[in-house]
Design an enzyme around this catalytic site. Structure first.
Site, PDB file in Angstrom:
ATOM      1  N   LYS A 117       1.501   5.311 -14.422  1.00  0.00           N
ATOM      2  CA  LYS A 117       1.553   6.548 -13.582  1.00  0.00           C
ATOM      3  C   LYS A 117       2.813   7.345 -14.111  1.00  0.00           C
ATOM      4  O   LYS A 117       2.537   8.545 -13.713  1.00  0.00           O
ATOM      5  CB  LYS A 117       2.009   5.915 -12.371  1.00  0.00           C
ATOM      6  CG  LYS A 117       1.062   4.980 -11.567  1.00  0.00           C
ATOM      7  CD  LYS A 117       1.325   4.396 -10.154  1.00  0.00           C
ATOM      8  CE  LYS A 117       0.354   3.735  -9.626  1.00  0.00           C
ATOM      9  NZ  LYS A 117      -0.200   2.710 -10.242  1.00  0.00           N
ATOM     10  N   GLY A 165      -2.856  -0.186  -5.588  1.00  0.00           N
ATOM     11  CA  GLY A 165      -2.992  -0.618  -4.290  1.00  0.00           C
ATOM     12  C   GLY A 165      -1.848  -0.685  -3.427  1.00  0.00           C
ATOM     13  O   GLY A 165      -1.860  -1.323  -2.433  1.00  0.00           O
ATOM     14  N   GLY A 166      -1.064   0.274  -3.622  1.00  0.00           N
ATOM     15  CA  GLY A 166      -0.057   0.407  -2.716  1.00  0.00           C
ATOM     16  C   GLY A 166       1.056  -0.679  -2.800  1.00  0.00           C
ATOM     17  O   GLY A 166       2.231  -0.499  -2.136  1.00  0.00           O
ATOM     18  N   LYS A 202       9.554  12.494  -4.760  1.00  0.00           N
ATOM     19  CA  LYS A 202      10.093  12.835  -3.435  1.00  0.00           C
ATOM     20  C   LYS A 202       9.080  12.377  -2.401  1.00  0.00           C
ATOM     21  O   LYS A 202       7.851  12.223  -2.482  1.00  0.00           O
ATOM     22  CB  LYS A 202      10.218  14.380  -3.340  1.00  0.00           C
ATOM     23  CG  LYS A 202      10.676  14.809  -1.958  1.00  0.00           C
ATOM     24  CD  LYS A 202      11.023  16.283  -1.967  1.00  0.00           C
ATOM     25  CE  LYS A 202      11.410  16.802  -0.558  1.00  0.00           C
ATOM     26  NZ  LYS A 202      12.795  16.060  -0.293  1.00  0.00           N
ATOM     27  N   ILE A 204       6.960  13.054   0.673  1.00  0.00           N
ATOM     28  CA  ILE A 204       6.448  14.116   1.711  1.00  0.00           C
ATOM     29  C   ILE A 204       5.668  13.480   3.001  1.00  0.00           C
ATOM     30  O   ILE A 204       4.939  12.697   2.856  1.00  0.00           O
ATOM     31  CB  ILE A 204       5.226  14.622   1.239  1.00  0.00           C
ATOM     32  CG1 ILE A 204       5.485  15.224  -0.424  1.00  0.00           C
ATOM     33  CG2 ILE A 204       4.639  15.797   1.746  1.00  0.00           C
ATOM     34  CD1 ILE A 204       4.637  15.986  -1.212  1.00  0.00           C
ATOM     35  N   LYS A 237      -6.860   1.436   2.203  1.00  0.00           N
ATOM     36  CA  LYS A 237      -7.765   2.234   2.890  1.00  0.00           C
ATOM     37  C   LYS A 237      -8.703   1.655   3.947  1.00  0.00           C
ATOM     38  O   LYS A 237      -8.885   0.613   3.483  1.00  0.00           O
ATOM     39  CB  LYS A 237      -8.608   3.053   1.977  1.00  0.00           C
ATOM     40  CG  LYS A 237      -7.864   4.191   0.932  1.00  0.00           C
ATOM     41  CD  LYS A 237      -8.371   4.442  -0.203  1.00  0.00           C
ATOM     42  CE  LYS A 237      -7.639   5.218  -1.492  1.00  0.00           C
ATOM     43  NZ  LYS A 237      -8.260   5.460  -2.601  1.00  0.00           N
ATOM     44  N   GLU A 289      -1.824   9.958  -8.755  1.00  0.00           N
ATOM     45  CA  GLU A 289      -2.268   8.979  -9.810  1.00  0.00           C
ATOM     46  C   GLU A 289      -3.772   9.386 -10.066  1.00  0.00           C
ATOM     47  O   GLU A 289      -4.550  10.050  -9.288  1.00  0.00           O
ATOM     48  CB  GLU A 289      -2.121   7.511  -9.386  1.00  0.00           C
ATOM     49  CG  GLU A 289      -2.721   7.270  -8.293  1.00  0.00           C
ATOM     50  CD  GLU A 289      -2.268   5.573  -7.787  1.00  0.00           C
ATOM     51  OE1 GLU A 289      -2.490   4.838  -8.561  1.00  0.00           O
ATOM     52  OE2 GLU A 289      -2.220   5.337  -6.648  1.00  0.00           O
ATOM     53  N   ARG A 293     -11.859   4.265 -12.792  1.00  0.00           N
ATOM     54  CA  ARG A 293     -12.960   3.383 -12.440  1.00  0.00           C
ATOM     55  C   ARG A 293     -13.735   4.005 -11.240  1.00  0.00           C
ATOM     56  O   ARG A 293     -13.431   5.097 -10.750  1.00  0.00           O
ATOM     57  CB  ARG A 293     -12.481   2.089 -12.205  1.00  0.00           C
ATOM     58  CG  ARG A 293     -11.685   2.218 -11.062  1.00  0.00           C
ATOM     59  CD  ARG A 293     -11.032   0.780 -10.499  1.00  0.00           C
ATOM     60  NE  ARG A 293      -9.745   1.126  -9.610  1.00  0.00           N
ATOM     61  CZ  ARG A 293      -9.844   1.391  -8.469  1.00  0.00           C
ATOM     62  NH1 ARG A 293     -10.627   1.663  -7.894  1.00  0.00           N
ATOM     63  NH2 ARG A 293      -8.624   1.492  -7.722  1.00  0.00           N
ATOM     64  N   VAL A 296     -14.272   2.225  -4.246  1.00  0.00           N
ATOM     65  CA  VAL A 296     -14.817   1.335  -3.308  1.00  0.00           C
ATOM     66  C   VAL A 296     -15.466   2.642  -2.454  1.00  0.00           C
ATOM     67  O   VAL A 296     -16.478   2.230  -1.917  1.00  0.00           O
ATOM     68  CB  VAL A 296     -13.820   0.631  -2.513  1.00  0.00           C
ATOM     69  CG1 VAL A 296     -14.430   0.043  -1.212  1.00  0.00           C
ATOM     70  CG2 VAL A 296     -13.058  -0.447  -3.142  1.00  0.00           C
TER      71      VAL A 296
END
Length: 454
Positions: A117, A165-166, A202, A204, A237, A289, A293, A296
């Site tokens: 990243k 994936g968080g 930062k 947001i 998501k 990011e 690929r 989903v």
């Protein structure tokens, strides 16, 4: 070099999707599967199938040697990684190429560069794509983190460079929190990803998550418009739309052109998605990011553009140039996707496998259900809980929501708990119908609106 036989190194609904796309192009398919997936729909549909190991992914879907052997044994000359598992693993892509096979995706060096990243952020800045204010590269120490945070301004987000994936994210509201969270984040990143590198951005508040689909052939690149993915639970998501109703024409043009600029600057090959934060208050977008690929949620893009993204991936990997220019990609109507998981939304989303006793899918030209299910199928307990994706299309957003509500009433999956009740409630929710949403919306909404048990 056209692909002669394609091995699918994945499972579930994306494996079914790739089999269908390849067969539509006249390419024979080989489904690589674990022992637990021997009776999966993809295995039944593929021209051939090969067992690559025990149920646990580490010994099958993540086993590079087993996958390469399966390709050799079946004379497959190309491998499609789907999403998840090894799809963004540069070492896997390199191993595929070193074996003389075609990797259906970007070049290994592109995956490596954009999968990091911090490096992806540098690439975006080089391409003059707006980025969230953040650290200059990786954070090497707590003192460096404090210096960066004082320059960026609190609150700040500490992110694992190798995360996804968080996962690997911490938010510090002030310096005392930062001192504690930097070491925690580094340790967690090392344990989860084998890489403790961190960077900082930062925060947001109440931003939207908007992503742009791109296709590139290594020289040229086009966008296929954007998707709104702001409805998330634990950074996963839940409900996705295309296009985003939050953007006006000039904002849409700006964010999509940013995505194409980055894709072209890195010589991107295949299908990819650039993720952005969009600030409703300022109308500005910020790159966060790139996913190297298929996503989903790719079906909503297919519904509004008419482009088969998976088929285009396969064509490009086989050596074909992009078959269209940007002016050929047009936006038609609005599409919504609901992820249907084997989880109980009335019981803290407890996952649970089971046997599909009954499956009934609504039939209409504007409805699509991408799934791995069939009646009598035993959903295994070893993998992600995604069962399928219900997608609808309409001439506008309100019609699409109405059609989604109707389709959800007509979708029946008996034998286990699913998230269908959640989506039925979301389709009725006033804030969603009025598009008053952001990435932090869903979890407080769920606390205030518990999903009834079915």
């Amino acid at each position: 070099m056209a692909i002669k036989k394609l091995l699918i190194a994945n499972r579930g609904e994306i494996a079914v999707r790739v089999v269908r796309a390849a067969q539509g192009l006249g390419i024979p398919t080989v489904q690589a599967h674990s022992m637990a997936d021997a009776d999966s729909l993809a295995v039944k549909m593929a021209d051939e199938a090969v067992d690559i190991g025990p149920p646990h992914a580490a010994k099958s879907y993540l086993n590079i040697d087993a996958i390469l052997k399966a390709a050799r044994d079946t004379n497959a000359d190309a491998i499609h990684p789907g999403y998840g598992f090894l799809s963004e693993n540069a070492a896997f892509a390199q191993a595929v190429e070193d074996a003389g096979l075609i990797f259906v995706g970007p070049r290994p060096e592109t995956i490596s560069r954009l999968g990091d990243k911090a490096a992806a952020r540098e690439a975006a800045e080089t391409a003059k794509v707006p980025t969230v204010p953040g650290s200059d590269g990786l954070i090497e120490s707590t003192e460096a983190a404090k210096d960066a945070a004082s320059r960026i301004g609190y609150p700040v987000m500490i992110k694992a460079s190798a995360g996804g994936g968080g996962r690997g994210i911490k938010i510090a509201e002030n310096e005392s929190q930062l001192e504690k969270l930097v070491s925690e984040a580094r340790n967690e990143a090392q344990a989860a990803f084998g890489n403790g590198a961190l960077y900082m951005e930062k925060v947001i508040r109440n931003a939207r998550h908007i992503e742009v689909q791109v296709l590139g052939d290594g020289v040229n690149a086009v966008h296929c418009f954007e998707r709104e993915c702001s409805l998330q639970r634990r950074r996963q998501k839940v409900w996705e739309e295309a296009p985003s109703a939050a953007l006006n024409d000039s904002q849409r043009k700006a964010i999509c052109e940013s995505a194409v600029a980055l894709a072209r600057s890195v010589g991107y090959r295949g299908a990819g998605t650039l993720e952005f934060l969009f600030d409703d208050a300022s109308g500005e977008h910020y790159f966060i990011e790139m996913n190297t690929r298929i996503q989903v949620e790719h079906p909503v893009t297919e519904m509004i553009t008419g482009i088969d993204l998976v088929a285009e991936m396969i064509r490009i990997a086989g050596g074909e140039p992009l078959r269209f220019q940007q002016s050929d990609v047009t936006l038609n109507g609005h599409a919504i996707e609901c992820r249907i998981n084997a989880e109980d939304p009335s019981n803290n989303f407890m996952p649970g496998p089971g046997v599909i006793d009954r499956l009934s899918v609504p039939a209409a030209d504007h409805v699509r259900f991408d799934t791995m299910l069939y009646e009598g199928y035993q959903v295994p307990p070893f993998y992600d809980s995604l069962l399928g994706k219900l997608i609808v299309h309409g001439p506008d957003r309100q019609t699409a929501i109405d059609r989604m509500a109707e389709a959800l009433e007509g979708l029946t999956i008996d034998g286990l708990k699913t998230t269908i009740p959640l989506h039925r409630e979301l389709a009725k929710a006033a804030p969603i119908r009025s598009n008053d949403i952001h990435t932090q919306f869903l979890e407080p909404w769920l606390e205030a609106n518990p999903i009834p048990s079915e």
